[in-house]
Design an enzyme around this catalytic site. Sequence first.
Site, PDB file in Angstrom:
ATOM      1  N   ALA A   1       0.735  -1.178   0.064  1.00  0.00           N
ATOM      2  CA  ALA A   1       0.057   0.011   0.115  1.00  0.00           C
ATOM      3  C   ALA A   1       0.927   1.300  -0.110  1.00  0.00           C
ATOM      4  CB  ALA A   1      -0.990   0.040   1.354  1.00  0.00           C
ATOM      5  N   GLU A   2       1.798   1.271   0.873  1.00  0.00           N
ATOM      6  CA  GLU A   2       2.861   2.450   0.942  1.00  0.00           C
ATOM      7  C   GLU A   2       3.306   2.915  -0.321  1.00  0.00           C
ATOM      8  OE1 GLU A   2       5.546   5.158   3.893  1.00  0.00           O
ATOM      9  OE2 GLU A   2       4.079   3.661   4.610  1.00  0.00           O
ATOM     10  N   THR A   3       4.170   1.680  -0.984  1.00  0.00           N
ATOM     11  CA  THR A   3       4.792   1.722  -2.103  1.00  0.00           C
ATOM     12  C   THR A   3       3.944   2.414  -3.192  1.00  0.00           C
ATOM     13  OG1 THR A   3       6.170  -0.040  -1.442  1.00  0.00           O
ATOM     14  CG2 THR A   3       5.921   0.398  -4.092  1.00  0.00           C
TER      15      THR A   3
END
Length: 139
Positions: A58-60
Site C-alpha cells: 500500500a505505501e509503495t
Amino acid sequence: MPIDPADLTLPDAPEQLPKLMGIELVTLSLDEVIGTMPVAGNRQPFGLLHGGANAVLAETLGSTLSALHALPDRFPVGLELTCTHHRSATDGLVTGVARPIHIGRSTSTTEIVIIDAEGRRTCTAKLTCLHRDTRPSGF
C-alpha cells in the site's frame, strides 16, 4: 505541475524493500498506480499473507502516486498509513490499486485497495503523504 509518469525513475537497488518483497509496478498514471506482490515469501508464521506486507504494498503504491503529483518540485514522504484487513490471502499474487482522494500542494491522500487472485478485496488502506521542499539525504 505533475511529472509525466514515463519520466518517473525509482531506485532499483537490491536492498530496496519493494524489490525484496517482489513488488512490481504494472501501471503508472496520474489517476492510478497498480502493482502486484506475491504471497509466497511474504507470509506470517500461520501461512497467511502478512499484514505488514499489505502495508508495504500500500505505501509503495500510494507514495508512488504522490510522487507523480509532487515531483520534481516537492518530495513526498509517508505521514500516516492505515490498513483494514478484510480477508486473508494464502497463495498467488495480490494486486493493489492506488487512487487519489486528495492532491494538494503540501499533502496528498490516497486510497489503496488490495485484492487476491480471485478478485476478492483483502485490504483497504489509506496513505497520507507530506510533500517536502527538500529530499531526504542519500536520495
